[in-house]
Design a protein around this motif. Structure first.
Motif, PDB file in Angstrom:
ATOM      1  N   MET A 179       0.847  -1.189   0.000  1.00 11.51           N
ATOM      2  CA  MET A 179       0.000   0.000   0.000  1.00 11.51           C
ATOM      3  C   MET A 179       0.886   1.244   0.000  1.00 11.51           C
ATOM      4  N   ASN A 180       0.476   2.264  -0.782  1.00 14.56           N
ATOM      5  CA  ASN A 180       1.274   3.484  -0.747  1.00 14.56           C
ATOM      6  C   ASN A 180       1.098   4.173   0.603  1.00 14.56           C
ATOM      7  N   GLU A 181       2.106   4.942   0.994  1.00 16.66           N
ATOM      8  CA  GLU A 181       2.134   5.514   2.339  1.00 16.66           C
ATOM      9  C   GLU A 181       0.972   6.469   2.590  1.00 16.66           C
ATOM     10  N   ALA A 182       0.569   7.229   1.572  1.00 14.10           N
ATOM     11  CA  ALA A 182      -0.529   8.184   1.749  1.00 14.10           C
ATOM     12  C   ALA A 182      -1.822   7.467   2.137  1.00 14.10           C
ATOM     13  N   LEU A 183      -2.027   6.282   1.565  1.00 11.79           N
ATOM     14  CA  LEU A 183      -3.220   5.507   1.892  1.00 11.79           C
ATOM     15  C   LEU A 183      -3.062   4.823   3.239  1.00 11.79           C
ATOM     16  N   LYS A 184      -1.934   4.164   3.463  1.00  9.38           N
ATOM     17  CA  LYS A 184      -1.719   3.410   4.696  1.00  9.38           C
ATOM     18  C   LYS A 184      -1.789   4.307   5.931  1.00  9.38           C
ATOM     19  N   ASN A 185      -1.288   5.541   5.813  1.00  5.72           N
ATOM     20  CA  ASN A 185      -1.261   6.442   6.962  1.00  5.72           C
ATOM     21  C   ASN A 185      -2.646   6.901   7.402  1.00  5.72           C
ATOM     22  N   ARG A 186      -3.649   6.629   6.603  1.00  4.98           N
ATOM     23  CA  ARG A 186      -5.014   7.004   6.971  1.00  4.98           C
ATOM     24  C   ARG A 186      -5.694   5.952   7.841  1.00  4.98           C
ATOM     25  N   PHE A 187      -5.026   4.817   8.040  1.00  9.06           N
ATOM     26  CA  PHE A 187      -5.605   3.718   8.802  1.00  9.06           C
ATOM     27  C   PHE A 187      -4.899   3.526  10.141  1.00  9.06           C
ATOM     28  N   ILE A 188      -5.628   2.968  11.083  1.00  9.24           N
ATOM     29  CA  ILE A 188      -5.037   2.352  12.270  1.00  9.24           C
ATOM     30  C   ILE A 188      -4.940   0.863  11.955  1.00  9.24           C
ATOM     31  N   SER A 189      -3.756   0.275  12.128  1.00  8.39           N
ATOM     32  CA  SER A 189      -3.519  -1.105  11.680  1.00  8.39           C
ATOM     33  C   SER A 189      -3.494  -2.095  12.839  1.00  8.39           C
ATOM     34  N   PHE A 190      -4.118  -3.241  12.607  1.00  9.04           N
ATOM     35  CA  PHE A 190      -4.140  -4.326  13.585  1.00  9.04           C
ATOM     36  C   PHE A 190      -3.717  -5.624  12.899  1.00  9.04           C
ATOM     37  N   SER A 191      -2.789  -6.346  13.517  1.00 11.88           N
ATOM     38  CA  SER A 191      -2.402  -7.665  13.012  1.00 11.88           C
ATOM     39  C   SER A 191      -3.358  -8.713  13.566  1.00 11.88           C
ATOM     40  N   ILE A 192      -3.888  -9.552  12.684  1.00 15.12           N
ATOM     41  CA  ILE A 192      -4.870 -10.571  13.060  1.00 15.12           C
ATOM     42  C   ILE A 192      -4.238 -11.955  12.887  1.00 15.12           C
ATOM     43  N   PRO A 193      -3.782 -12.570  13.970  1.00 11.22           N
ATOM     44  CA  PRO A 193      -3.181 -13.908  13.859  1.00 11.22           C
ATOM     45  C   PRO A 193      -4.243 -14.997  13.839  1.00 11.22           C
ATOM     46  N   TYR A 194      -3.801 -16.203  13.541  1.00 12.48           N
ATOM     47  CA  TYR A 194      -4.698 -17.349  13.589  1.00 12.48           C
ATOM     48  C   TYR A 194      -5.116 -17.639  15.033  1.00 12.48           C
ATOM     49  N   LEU A 195      -6.294 -18.190  15.189  1.00 16.92           N
ATOM     50  CA  LEU A 195      -6.731 -18.678  16.492  1.00 16.92           C
ATOM     51  C   LEU A 195      -5.943 -19.932  16.867  1.00 16.92           C
ATOM     52  N   THR A 196      -5.762 -20.129  18.166  1.00 19.51           N
ATOM     53  CA  THR A 196      -5.080 -21.333  18.637  1.00 19.51           C
ATOM     54  C   THR A 196      -5.784 -21.861  19.884  1.00 19.51           C
ATOM     55  N   GLY A 197      -5.427 -23.069  20.280  1.00 13.64           N
ATOM     56  CA  GLY A 197      -5.843 -23.625  21.551  1.00 13.64           C
ATOM     57  C   GLY A 197      -7.339 -23.629  21.801  1.00 13.64           C
ATOM     58  N   GLN A 198      -7.693 -23.234  23.025  1.00 14.71           N
ATOM     59  CA  GLN A 198      -9.077 -23.300  23.472  1.00 14.71           C
ATOM     60  C   GLN A 198      -9.991 -22.415  22.645  1.00 14.71           C
ATOM     61  N   GLN A 199      -9.490 -21.258  22.197  1.00 13.10           N
ATOM     62  CA  GLN A 199     -10.315 -20.358  21.387  1.00 13.10           C
ATOM     63  C   GLN A 199     -10.720 -21.034  20.079  1.00 13.10           C
ATOM     64  N   LEU A 200      -9.771 -21.703  19.446  1.00 13.62           N
ATOM     65  CA  LEU A 200     -10.075 -22.408  18.201  1.00 13.62           C
ATOM     66  C   LEU A 200     -11.066 -23.540  18.461  1.00 13.62           C
ATOM     67  N   ARG A 201     -10.900 -24.213  19.575  1.00 10.37           N
ATOM     68  CA  ARG A 201     -11.819 -25.284  19.940  1.00 10.37           C
ATOM     69  C   ARG A 201     -13.243 -24.743  20.108  1.00 10.37           C
ATOM     70  N   GLU A 202     -13.367 -23.529  20.689  1.00 11.81           N
ATOM     71  CA  GLU A 202     -14.673 -22.905  20.877  1.00 11.81           C
ATOM     72  C   GLU A 202     -15.344 -22.613  19.533  1.00 11.81           C
ATOM     73  N   VAL A 203     -14.549 -22.142  18.579  1.00 17.21           N
ATOM     74  CA  VAL A 203     -15.098 -21.853  17.255  1.00 17.21           C
ATOM     75  C   VAL A 203     -15.622 -23.131  16.606  1.00 17.21           C
ATOM     76  N   ILE A 204     -14.841 -24.200  16.673  1.00 15.23           N
ATOM     77  CA  ILE A 204     -15.267 -25.479  16.090  1.00 15.23           C
ATOM     78  C   ILE A 204     -16.539 -25.973  16.767  1.00 15.23           C
ATOM     79  N   ARG A 205     -16.546 -25.920  18.097  1.00 15.06           N
ATOM     80  CA  ARG A 205     -17.708 -26.409  18.837  1.00 15.06           C
ATOM     81  C   ARG A 205     -18.947 -25.566  18.551  1.00 15.06           C
ATOM     82  N   ALA A 206     -18.761 -24.244  18.370  1.00 11.66           N
ATOM     83  CA  ALA A 206     -19.901 -23.370  18.086  1.00 11.66           C
ATOM     84  C   ALA A 206     -20.508 -23.681  16.721  1.00 11.66           C
TER      85      ALA A 206
END
Length: 287
Positions: A179-206
């Motif tokens: 992304m060009n800097e002018a566009l990227k600087n307009r956002f607040i960025s969050f890294s979204i990792p994969y679910l693991t462990g009990q949280q992933l188990r909850e998603v499967i069970r749900a």
């Protein structure tokens, strides 16, 4: 005064999240892999900051946006970016209609303008797939101005106070570009990792309440091994995708686990060595 009002909204939304988390999970809503991630994103949304979700395919970025939409009872307009994305795809187009026996030209609002006018959420998926020259038209929408001059009609559009923007990217994938800097600087960025462990188990069970614990345990073990190989650089990130794992669970209710993993995970990878490695890992858990 405006900051105090905004923070009060943040607190109300945090309380609402705490009250509704269980119901969201029950309908397949997003579960954050990091305790504070969901609430931090809600604060950004409440403050009307454009949000950028960065993470591998299948990490739940779209599900996260859908859960925000559900939480706020706020409809979402989606833009799926590609090299063919143009201004008309974003803003709308002119068409000829018949009205009272006469043909007239009418402008049909696209997803950006609809979301701005109605105070809805605009979700821009794979924003780094679009050609860099296409997106500057959104700069004034994404910064403090929150407005747009429609180049097709000359109309000046000021965003509704509830209007929000969420964008998502898969970094480093084929067909993407930085992304060009002018566009990227307009956002607040969050890294979204994969679910693991009990949280992933909850998603499967749900999503699959009838699935046996033995089946869940087997696929969880396989998924953990796949993640280790992704970290070691021996497998592409999509091999550990939560989306693919859920596909495997769905299939494994009716066919053997080994075939379910073959169709839902291994066959998606083009590299024959990666394909072979996945099936060898499966053999260590499924006889």
């Amino acid at each position: 005064m405006e900051d105090m009002i905004s923070m009060e909204k943040v607190k109300r939304n945090q309380r609402k999240y705490s009250d509704e988390t269980k119901s969201l999970i029950q309908v397949g809503g997003y579960i954050a892999p990091i305790d504070f991630l969901w609430e931090d994103i809600l604060i950004g949304i409440t403050l009307k900051k454009p949000i950028l979700l960065k993470g591998p395919s299948g990490s739940g970025k779209t599900k996260l946006a859908q859960s925000i939409s559900a939480l706020f009872n706020q409809p979402m307009h989606s833009v799926n970016c590609s090299v063919d994305l143009d201004a008309e795809s974003l803003l709308g187009f002119k068409t000829i209609i018949t009205k009272e026996g006469q043909s007239i030209i009418e402008f049909i609002d696209g997803p950006v303008i609809q979301a701005m006018k109605k105070g809805h959420i605009l979700y821009i998926d794979e924003i780094n797939m679009a050609k860099p020259e296409t997106l500057p038209i959104l700069h004034s929408v994404l910064d403090h101005r929150r407005m747009l001059t429609n180049p097709f009609t000359g109309e000046v559009i000021h965003a509704h106070e509830d209007f929000s923007v969420i964008a998502a990217i898969n970094e480093g994938y084929v067909g993407t570009s930085p992304m060009n800097e002018a566009l990227k600087n307009r956002f607040i960025s969050f890294s979204i990792p994969y679910l693991t462990g009990q949280q992933l188990r909850e998603v499967i069970r749900a999503q699959f309440p009838q699935v046996s614990e033995q089946l869940i345990e087997s696929l969880m073990n396989i998924n953990e091994d796949l993640k280790k190989q992704v970290i070691n650089g021996l497998l592409a990130e999509e091999a550990a995708s939560v989306r693919s794992l859920l596909d495997a669970v769905a299939l494994a209710q009716y066919i053997p686990i080994k075939r379910a993993v073959l169709y839902a995970i291994a066959e998606k990878l083009e590299d024959k060595m990666e394909h072979k490695l996945i099936m060898e890992l499966v053999d260590t858990w499924v006889k």
